[in-house]
Design an enzyme around this catalytic site. Structure first.
Site, PDB file in Angstrom:
ATOM      1  CB  ILE A   1      -1.010  -0.217   1.167  1.00  0.00           C
ATOM      2  CG1 ILE A   1      -1.912   1.071   1.275  1.00  0.00           C
ATOM      3  CG2 ILE A   1      -0.327   0.110   2.522  1.00  0.00           C
ATOM      4  CD1 ILE A   1      -3.020   1.016   2.152  1.00  0.00           C
ATOM      5  CB  CYS A   2       0.925   3.933   0.992  1.00  0.00           C
ATOM      6  SG  CYS A   2       1.660   5.799   1.267  1.00  0.00           S
ATOM      7  N   GLY A   3       3.347   3.927  -0.589  1.00  0.00           N
ATOM      8  CA  GLY A   3       4.846   4.260  -1.007  1.00  0.00           C
ATOM      9  C   GLY A   3       5.448   2.854  -1.375  1.00  0.00           C
TER      10      GLY A   3
ATOM     11  CB  THR B   1       2.378   0.823  -5.040  1.00  0.00           C
ATOM     12  OG1 THR B   1       2.503   2.152  -4.832  1.00  0.00           O
ATOM     13  CG2 THR B   1       1.578   0.128  -4.025  1.00  0.00           C
TER      14      THR B   1
ATOM     15  CB  ALA C   1      -4.565  -0.480  -1.634  1.00  0.00           C
TER      16      ALA C   1
END
Length: 203
Positions: A102-104, A106, A159
């Site tokens: 999720i978030c960074g 990715t 996400a």
């Protein structure tokens, strides 16, 4: 999947609010959540919480895990400190064990080349494009996305930073934590504040 342990990566500046919906329910449904650090030295989250990792990254074996969770952190965008976690994600996926990012995180997977041929999402498409990755054609405008990976690869959940509930929903669906109707009710309760979903979930 050969283990009932779920492994949560922890590192300085990790976004401690992002995995909470997932880890709370996983623990209540029979999984053991273990934290993984670069070493076993304590780390400090973005929220200022001090966490003592259960294991160091070099001691983690995909064969003993059901899932690896990677959260956002400022460090994903300020150098290569967290690159070992992306390489570990590669080892998990190649072993057929799922990864959820999720978030960074990715962006870390994008730099590792793990999103080049998989459906995925993130904060916005141009955030990942800035990594120079080759997977832009597979970007999906959605709260959270699961790419099942096929027969020889582990599934991958991604996400954006504002979607910890959708992130958890994808994880629960992947691991079979709830049957489909209850999963929908759980999501409506925590994402939409749908009070009527409470009875569906607990009935």
């Amino acid at each position: 999947m050969t283990g009932t342990s779920v492994h949560l990566a922890v590192y300085d500046t990790f976004a401690d609010w992002e995995p909470g919906f997932a880890t709370a329910q996983l623990t209540q449904h029979g999984r053991t959540v273990r934290t993984i650090g670069l070493t076993t030295s304590p780390v400090t989250t973005m929220g200022g919480v001090r966490v003592q990792p259960d294991l160091s990254l070099d001691a983690l074996d995909p064969a003993g895990s059901e899932l690896l969770i990677l959260t956002g952190a400022a460090l994903w965008d300020t150098g290569d400190t967290l690159a070992p976690f992306a390489r570990t994600a590669r080892a998990f996926l190649e072993a057929g064990v799922p990864v959820a990012a999720i978030c960074g995180a990715t962006a870390g997977l994008a730099r590792e080349g793990l999103l080049d041929d998989r459906r995925h999402t993130s904060a916005v498409s141009f955030y990942l494009a800035a990594t120079g990755y080759a997977g832009g054609a597979h970007y999906v405008e959605a709260d959270a996305v699961t790419d099942t990976g096929g027969a020889s690869r582990g599934a991958l959940v991604t996400a954006g930073p504002t979607e910890p509930v959708a992130f958890a929903r994808e994880i629960f669906g992947l691991l079979g934590v709830f049957e489909p109707k209850k999963l929908d009710a759980w999501y409506r309760l925590f994402h939409d504040s749908d009070a009527g979903a409470y009875e569906e979930l607990n009935g």
